[in-house]
Design a protein around this motif. Structure first.
Motif, PDB file in Angstrom:
ATOM      1  N   ASP A   8       0.779  -1.193   0.013  1.00  0.00           N
ATOM      2  CA  ASP A   8      -0.152   0.048  -0.195  1.00  0.00           C
ATOM      3  C   ASP A   8       0.896   1.275  -0.133  1.00  0.00           C
ATOM      4  O   ASP A   8       2.002   1.048   0.764  1.00  0.00           O
ATOM      5  N   PRO A   9       0.542   2.464  -0.751  1.00  0.00           N
ATOM      6  CA  PRO A   9       1.518   3.496  -0.833  1.00  0.00           C
ATOM      7  C   PRO A   9       1.539   3.950   0.615  1.00  0.00           C
ATOM      8  O   PRO A   9       2.557   4.631   0.837  1.00  0.00           O
ATOM      9  N   ASN A  10       0.660   4.038   1.364  1.00  0.00           N
ATOM     10  CA  ASN A  10       0.665   4.431   2.945  1.00  0.00           C
ATOM     11  C   ASN A  10       1.861   3.734   3.619  1.00  0.00           C
ATOM     12  O   ASN A  10       2.673   4.496   4.336  1.00  0.00           O
ATOM     13  N   GLN A  11       1.750   2.397   3.406  1.00  0.00           N
ATOM     14  CA  GLN A  11       2.712   1.650   4.022  1.00  0.00           C
ATOM     15  C   GLN A  11       4.067   1.819   3.565  1.00  0.00           C
ATOM     16  O   GLN A  11       5.263   1.968   4.420  1.00  0.00           O
ATOM     17  N   LEU A  12       4.455   2.339   2.381  1.00  0.00           N
ATOM     18  CA  LEU A  12       5.837   2.687   1.961  1.00  0.00           C
ATOM     19  C   LEU A  12       6.159   4.039   2.261  1.00  0.00           C
ATOM     20  O   LEU A  12       7.071   4.294   3.001  1.00  0.00           O
ATOM     21  N   LEU A  13       5.292   4.949   2.411  1.00  0.00           N
ATOM     22  CA  LEU A  13       5.371   6.160   3.126  1.00  0.00           C
ATOM     23  C   LEU A  13       5.704   6.030   4.718  1.00  0.00           C
ATOM     24  O   LEU A  13       6.432   6.804   4.941  1.00  0.00           O
ATOM     25  N   ASP A  14       4.943   4.839   5.315  1.00  0.00           N
ATOM     26  CA  ASP A  14       5.207   4.855   6.846  1.00  0.00           C
ATOM     27  C   ASP A  14       6.808   4.229   6.837  1.00  0.00           C
ATOM     28  O   ASP A  14       7.423   4.707   7.693  1.00  0.00           O
ATOM     29  N   ALA A  15       6.998   3.408   5.934  1.00  0.00           N
ATOM     30  CA  ALA A  15       8.600   2.788   6.104  1.00  0.00           C
ATOM     31  C   ALA A  15       9.694   3.792   6.008  1.00  0.00           C
ATOM     32  O   ALA A  15      10.596   3.906   6.629  1.00  0.00           O
ATOM     33  N   ALA A  16       9.138   5.040   4.815  1.00  0.00           N
ATOM     34  CA  ALA A  16      10.113   5.941   4.750  1.00  0.00           C
ATOM     35  C   ALA A  16      10.301   6.962   5.751  1.00  0.00           C
ATOM     36  O   ALA A  16      11.306   7.365   6.346  1.00  0.00           O
ATOM     37  N   LEU A  45      11.214   2.187  -6.189  1.00  0.00           N
ATOM     38  CA  LEU A  45      11.703   2.985  -7.818  1.00  0.00           C
ATOM     39  C   LEU A  45      10.565   2.969  -8.469  1.00  0.00           C
ATOM     40  O   LEU A  45      10.298   4.335  -9.149  1.00  0.00           O
ATOM     41  N   TYR A  46       9.685   2.145  -8.743  1.00  0.00           N
ATOM     42  CA  TYR A  46       8.597   2.180  -9.433  1.00  0.00           C
ATOM     43  C   TYR A  46       7.412   3.014  -9.071  1.00  0.00           C
ATOM     44  O   TYR A  46       7.142   3.986  -9.840  1.00  0.00           O
ATOM     45  N   ASP A  47       7.359   3.136  -7.712  1.00  0.00           N
ATOM     46  CA  ASP A  47       6.333   3.953  -7.233  1.00  0.00           C
ATOM     47  C   ASP A  47       6.976   5.561  -6.999  1.00  0.00           C
ATOM     48  O   ASP A  47       5.938   6.419  -7.258  1.00  0.00           O
ATOM     49  N   HIS A  48       8.121   5.684  -6.942  1.00  0.00           N
ATOM     50  CA  HIS A  48       8.640   7.142  -6.765  1.00  0.00           C
ATOM     51  C   HIS A  48       9.612   7.607  -7.509  1.00  0.00           C
ATOM     52  O   HIS A  48       9.814   8.753  -7.698  1.00  0.00           O
ATOM     53  N   GLY A  49      10.370   6.791  -8.218  1.00  0.00           N
ATOM     54  CA  GLY A  49      11.373   7.275  -9.121  1.00  0.00           C
ATOM     55  C   GLY A  49      12.773   7.794  -8.743  1.00  0.00           C
ATOM     56  O   GLY A  49      13.744   7.519  -9.719  1.00  0.00           O
ATOM     57  N   SER A  50      12.681   8.311  -7.646  1.00  0.00           N
ATOM     58  CA  SER A  50      14.051   8.969  -6.931  1.00  0.00           C
ATOM     59  C   SER A  50      13.701   9.240  -5.695  1.00  0.00           C
ATOM     60  O   SER A  50      12.805   9.165  -5.051  1.00  0.00           O
ATOM     61  N   LYS A  51      14.938   9.551  -5.079  1.00  0.00           N
ATOM     62  CA  LYS A  51      14.990   9.868  -3.450  1.00  0.00           C
ATOM     63  C   LYS A  51      14.217  11.073  -3.410  1.00  0.00           C
ATOM     64  O   LYS A  51      13.265  11.298  -2.663  1.00  0.00           O
ATOM     65  N   THR A  52      14.408  11.957  -4.201  1.00  0.00           N
ATOM     66  CA  THR A  52      13.842  13.602  -4.274  1.00  0.00           C
ATOM     67  C   THR A  52      12.406  13.188  -4.453  1.00  0.00           C
ATOM     68  O   THR A  52      11.449  13.972  -3.545  1.00  0.00           O
ATOM     69  N   ALA A  53      11.883  12.433  -5.267  1.00  0.00           N
ATOM     70  CA  ALA A  53      10.496  12.044  -5.272  1.00  0.00           C
ATOM     71  C   ALA A  53       9.749  11.522  -4.087  1.00  0.00           C
ATOM     72  O   ALA A  53       8.748  11.843  -3.695  1.00  0.00           O
ATOM     73  N   LEU A  54      10.686  10.718  -3.561  1.00  0.00           N
ATOM     74  CA  LEU A  54       9.976   9.860  -2.314  1.00  0.00           C
ATOM     75  C   LEU A  54       9.943  10.858  -0.917  1.00  0.00           C
ATOM     76  O   LEU A  54       9.059  11.105  -0.423  1.00  0.00           O
ATOM     77  N   ALA A  57       7.073  13.133  -1.811  1.00  0.00           N
ATOM     78  CA  ALA A  57       5.654  12.153  -1.231  1.00  0.00           C
ATOM     79  C   ALA A  57       5.633  12.317   0.321  1.00  0.00           C
ATOM     80  O   ALA A  57       4.500  12.597   0.783  1.00  0.00           O
ATOM     81  N   VAL A  58       6.632  12.366   1.204  1.00  0.00           N
ATOM     82  CA  VAL A  58       6.550  12.298   2.477  1.00  0.00           C
ATOM     83  C   VAL A  58       6.266  13.453   3.124  1.00  0.00           C
ATOM     84  O   VAL A  58       5.227  13.520   3.735  1.00  0.00           O
ATOM     85  N   LEU A  59       6.888  14.343   2.493  1.00  0.00           N
ATOM     86  CA  LEU A  59       6.413  15.896   2.867  1.00  0.00           C
ATOM     87  C   LEU A  59       4.937  16.522   2.389  1.00  0.00           C
ATOM     88  O   LEU A  59       4.457  17.014   3.253  1.00  0.00           O
ATOM     89  N   VAL A  60       4.534  15.812   1.191  1.00  0.00           N
ATOM     90  CA  VAL A  60       3.094  16.124   0.671  1.00  0.00           C
ATOM     91  C   VAL A  60       2.280  15.498   1.813  1.00  0.00           C
ATOM     92  O   VAL A  60       1.174  16.103   2.262  1.00  0.00           O
ATOM     93  N   ARG A  61       2.347  14.233   2.108  1.00  0.00           N
ATOM     94  CA  ARG A  61       1.742  13.452   3.176  1.00  0.00           C
ATOM     95  C   ARG A  61       1.489  14.232   4.378  1.00  0.00           C
ATOM     96  O   ARG A  61       0.373  14.188   5.006  1.00  0.00           O
ATOM     97  N   ALA A  62       2.589  14.533   4.810  1.00  0.00           N
ATOM     98  CA  ALA A  62       2.647  15.244   6.117  1.00  0.00           C
ATOM     99  C   ALA A  62       1.858  16.706   6.060  1.00  0.00           C
ATOM    100  O   ALA A  62       1.005  16.911   7.123  1.00  0.00           O
ATOM    101  N   LEU A  63       1.964  17.296   4.984  1.00  0.00           N
ATOM    102  CA  LEU A  63       1.263  18.486   4.880  1.00  0.00           C
ATOM    103  C   LEU A  63      -0.361  18.228   4.722  1.00  0.00           C
ATOM    104  O   LEU A  63      -1.183  18.709   5.549  1.00  0.00           O
ATOM    105  N   GLN A  64      -0.766  16.910   4.004  1.00  0.00           N
ATOM    106  CA  GLN A  64      -2.030  16.540   3.956  1.00  0.00           C
ATOM    107  C   GLN A  64      -2.640  16.309   5.310  1.00  0.00           C
ATOM    108  O   GLN A  64      -3.897  16.563   5.615  1.00  0.00           O
TER     109      GLN A  64
END
Length: 185
Positions: A8-16, A45-54, A57-64
Motif C-alpha cells: 500500500d502506498p501509505n505503508q511505503l511512506l510509513d516505512a520512509a 523506484l517504480y512508485d517514486h522514481g527517485s529519492k527526491t520524489a520519495l 511524497a513524505v512531505l506532501v503526506r505530512a502536509l495533507q
C-alpha cells in the motif's frame, strides 16, 4: 496485464518516515526504505522514481495530514467567528506527536537545503494567510495570532523548546486573545 501492487502506498511512506526518523533525510535511500517495507528496491523506484520524489511524497503526506487536522477543527467553528484562526488554534491544542518530531525536523532540514521541496508548503502558507485575513472579524489581530501560533509550533517542531503542558495551554489562550484585538495604527 498489470502486476498487482505489493504494498500500500501509505505503508511505503510509513516505512520512509521510519527511516527518516532513525537516519534523517540523508540516510533515506531507496534501498533502506525497501528493506524497512520488506519489498524490493524496484518497487520503491517504480512508485517514486527517485529519492527526491520519495522525500516529496513524505512531505506532501505530512502536509495533507496537517491540513486534515486543521480543517476538522476549522469546520467546528461557526463561519461568522473567525473560523480559520480559531480552528487552527483548536487543532494546535494537540502538539506534534513525539514519534513524528525527528521526522519533522529532518524534513524541515531537507526543505532548507532544497528549494524544490518547499513549493507545496509555500503555497499552503499563502492559502492559510489569505484565509486568515478574509475570514477573521479582526484581520490584523488574527494575523498576529497566526504568526504567534506558527512561531510556537515551529519552536516545537525544530525541537528548540518544549513548554510544560499548563504553560503551553496558557500560551494558546493568550494567542487566542490576540484574534479579536485591533492593533493601533
Amino acid at each position: 496485464m498489470a502486476r498487482p501492487r505489493s504494498i500500500d502506498p501509505n505503508q511505503l511512506l510509513d516505512a520512509a518516515e521510519r527511516v527518516v526518523a532513525r537516519h534523517g533525510v540523508p540516510g533515506l535511500t531507496l534501498e533502506a526504505v525497501a528493506a524497512e517495507a520488506g519489498i524490493s528496491k524496484a518497487s520503491v523506484l517504480y512508485d517514486h522514481g527517485s529519492k527526491t520524489a520519495l522525500v516529496q511524497a513524505v512531505l506532501v503526506r505530512a502536509l495533507q495530514r496537517d491540513r486534515a487536522q486543521n480543517q476538522a477543527a476549522i469546520d467546528a467553528v461557526p463561519a461568522h467567528d473567525s473560523p480559520v484562526i480559531k480552528g487552527r488554534l483548536a487543532a494546535a491544542a494537540q502538539p506534534l506527536p513525539d514519534a513524528f518530531r525527528p521526522v519533522a525536523l529532518s524534513l524541515v532540514a531537507a526543505m532548507a537545503g532544497d528549494s524544490s521541496l518547499r513549493g507545496p508548503f509555500q503555497q499552503h502558507q499563502r492559502e492559510v494567510i489569505e484565509a486568515v485575513e478574509t475570514t477573521s472579524q479582526q484581520p490584523r489581530g488574527a494575523m498576529l495570532a497566526y504568526l504567534a501560533l506558527e512561531g510556537l509550533k515551529l519552536l516545537e517542531a525544530l525541537d528548540y523548546h518544549r513548554w510544560p503542558v499548563q504553560q503551553r495551554e496558557q500560551l494558546l489562550r493568550d494567542i487566542a486573545w490576540l484574534v479579536e484585538q485591533v492593533p493601533p495604527d
